[in-house]
Motif scaffolding. Structure first.
Motif, PDB file in Angstrom:
ATOM      1  N   TYR A  69      10.556  -1.151  10.417  1.00  0.00           N
ATOM      2  CA  TYR A  69      10.697  -2.344   9.575  1.00  0.00           C
ATOM      3  C   TYR A  69      11.857  -2.136   8.602  1.00  0.00           C
ATOM      4  O   TYR A  69      11.856  -1.200   7.812  1.00  0.00           O
ATOM      5  CB  TYR A  69       9.386  -2.556   8.816  1.00  0.00           C
ATOM      6  N   MET A  70      12.835  -3.018   8.646  1.00  0.00           N
ATOM      7  CA  MET A  70      13.997  -2.917   7.768  1.00  0.00           C
ATOM      8  C   MET A  70      13.668  -3.500   6.396  1.00  0.00           C
ATOM      9  O   MET A  70      13.248  -4.652   6.290  1.00  0.00           O
ATOM     10  CB  MET A  70      15.185  -3.667   8.376  1.00  0.00           C
ATOM     11  N   GLY A  71      13.845  -2.690   5.352  1.00  0.00           N
ATOM     12  CA  GLY A  71      13.663  -3.189   3.998  1.00  0.00           C
ATOM     13  C   GLY A  71      12.225  -3.253   3.522  1.00  0.00           C
ATOM     14  O   GLY A  71      11.913  -4.014   2.597  1.00  0.00           O
ATOM     15  N   LEU A  72      11.345  -2.463   4.118  1.00  0.00           N
ATOM     16  CA  LEU A  72       9.945  -2.460   3.686  1.00  0.00           C
ATOM     17  C   LEU A  72       9.850  -2.012   2.229  1.00  0.00           C
ATOM     18  O   LEU A  72      10.418  -0.994   1.839  1.00  0.00           O
ATOM     19  CB  LEU A  72       9.119  -1.520   4.565  1.00  0.00           C
ATOM     20  N   THR A  96       1.052  -9.236   1.042  1.00  0.00           N
ATOM     21  CA  THR A  96       1.690  -8.532   2.148  1.00  0.00           C
ATOM     22  C   THR A  96       0.627  -8.003   3.096  1.00  0.00           C
ATOM     23  O   THR A  96      -0.417  -7.513   2.665  1.00  0.00           O
ATOM     24  CB  THR A  96       2.565  -7.366   1.646  1.00  0.00           C
ATOM     25  N   ILE A  97       0.901  -8.123   4.380  1.00  0.00           N
ATOM     26  CA  ILE A  97      -0.023  -7.676   5.413  1.00  0.00           C
ATOM     27  C   ILE A  97       0.723  -6.704   6.319  1.00  0.00           C
ATOM     28  O   ILE A  97       1.783  -7.036   6.865  1.00  0.00           O
ATOM     29  CB  ILE A  97      -0.565  -8.868   6.244  1.00  0.00           C
ATOM     30  N   ASP A  98       0.198  -5.485   6.459  1.00  0.00           N
ATOM     31  CA  ASP A  98       0.816  -4.462   7.296  1.00  0.00           C
ATOM     32  C   ASP A  98      -0.218  -3.879   8.244  1.00  0.00           C
ATOM     33  O   ASP A  98      -1.399  -3.756   7.885  1.00  0.00           O
ATOM     34  CB  ASP A  98       1.417  -3.352   6.433  1.00  0.00           C
ATOM     35  N   VAL A  99       0.231  -3.503   9.437  1.00  0.00           N
ATOM     36  CA  VAL A  99      -0.670  -2.969  10.459  1.00  0.00           C
ATOM     37  C   VAL A  99      -0.287  -1.526  10.780  1.00  0.00           C
ATOM     38  O   VAL A  99       0.884  -1.231  11.057  1.00  0.00           O
ATOM     39  CB  VAL A  99      -0.620  -3.826  11.740  1.00  0.00           C
ATOM     40  N   HIS A 105       3.459   2.671  11.710  1.00  0.00           N
ATOM     41  CA  HIS A 105       3.561   1.314  11.179  1.00  0.00           C
ATOM     42  C   HIS A 105       4.011   0.369  12.284  1.00  0.00           C
ATOM     43  O   HIS A 105       5.065   0.557  12.893  1.00  0.00           O
ATOM     44  CB  HIS A 105       4.565   1.297  10.020  1.00  0.00           C
ATOM     45  N   GLN A 106       3.192  -0.650  12.539  1.00  0.00           N
ATOM     46  CA  GLN A 106       3.477  -1.590  13.620  1.00  0.00           C
ATOM     47  C   GLN A 106       4.301  -2.795  13.166  1.00  0.00           C
ATOM     48  O   GLN A 106       4.852  -3.527  13.984  1.00  0.00           O
ATOM     49  CB  GLN A 106       2.159  -2.093  14.222  1.00  0.00           C
ATOM     50  N   GLY A 107       4.360  -3.005  11.848  1.00  0.00           N
ATOM     51  CA  GLY A 107       5.061  -4.167  11.305  1.00  0.00           C
ATOM     52  C   GLY A 107       4.167  -4.899  10.323  1.00  0.00           C
ATOM     53  O   GLY A 107       3.045  -4.472  10.030  1.00  0.00           O
ATOM     54  N   GLY A 108       4.656  -5.997   9.812  1.00  0.00           N
ATOM     55  CA  GLY A 108       3.874  -6.755   8.851  1.00  0.00           C
ATOM     56  C   GLY A 108       4.581  -8.033   8.450  1.00  0.00           C
ATOM     57  O   GLY A 108       5.656  -8.355   8.961  1.00  0.00           O
TER      58      GLY A 108
END
Length: 213
Positions: A69-72, A96-99, A105-108
């Motif tokens: 993820y860019m810029g998390l 914010t929702i993250d998986v 880290h799968q994304g969010g």
């Protein structure tokens, strides 16, 4: 040592005894009894902390979190660090929702915070300048404007998060996290998520430093 999470609305502190928060312009200096190690998503509020307590140190560089993820945001990285599997929901100024799956880290994604929706309605029409009613029933269609707004806000947030969680465990944190967690039977509310991630990072950095000696 005091850990500090600087957000857009509040500055949150933890000193191993208690958690408290202050408005950035009203930081209680009497509580700042030790060196502060902080992360920040708001440079202006960061400067307000430093002005209130000069022995404050940004630990963003030691938050080691691998993600495509860019810029998390640094707060999202910290919140995810202590969770190997599940959905992390941080409900503050933004939601914010993250998986996480097997420690990866799968994304969010990001939704407006509950208060943010109110500001959006105000920009549409002065007739919509009404507070969100958090007790609005979600099993019947509304018959007045305030209930209609509240229904739309709560239902859209809940259904969106439900679609992400499915059968996974969910971890809620943030100012509105406790309220939202009530809609999810498999959820856990933990106001320590971000601080836990910060402590994990500090412990890892200290361990690495000792090994290099």
């Amino acid at each position: 040592m005091i850990l500090c999470d600087i957000g857009n609305t509040y500055v949150h502190f933890y000193d191993k005894r208690k958690i408290w928060k202050n408005k950035p312009e009203a930081i209680d200096k009497k509580e700042l009894h030790a060196d502060i190690y902080y992360i920040s998503v708001n440079p202006t509020n960061e400067q307000k902390l430093i002005a209130a307590h000069k022995n404050s140190y940004n630990i963003a560089k030691i938050i080691d979190f691998d993600t495509p993820y860019m810029g998390l945001g640094i707060d999202r990285k910290a919140a995810c660090l202590g969770i190997d599997d599940g959905v992390i929901v941080d409900a503050g100024s933004a939601i914010t929702i993250d998986v996480m799956c097997q420690g990866k880290h799968q994304g969010g994604y990001i939704l407006p915070g509950l208060a943010g929706y109110g500001h959006i309605f105000e920009q549409i029409s002065t007739a919509l300048k009404l507070p969100i009613n958090f007790a609005t029933p979600l099993d019947t269609l509304p018959l007045d404007t305030q209930s209609a707004m509240s229904f739309g806000v709560l239902k859209s947030i809940i259904l969106c998060i439900q679609d992400t969680i499915k059968d996974q465990k969910a971890y809620f944190t943030g100012g509105d996290g406790k309220f939202l967690s009530k809609f999810f039977p498999k959820s856990v509310y933990n106001e320590m998520l971000v601080f836990n991630g910060m402590q994990i990072s500090i412990d890892q950095a200290l361990k690495y430093h000792k090994e290099q000696k």
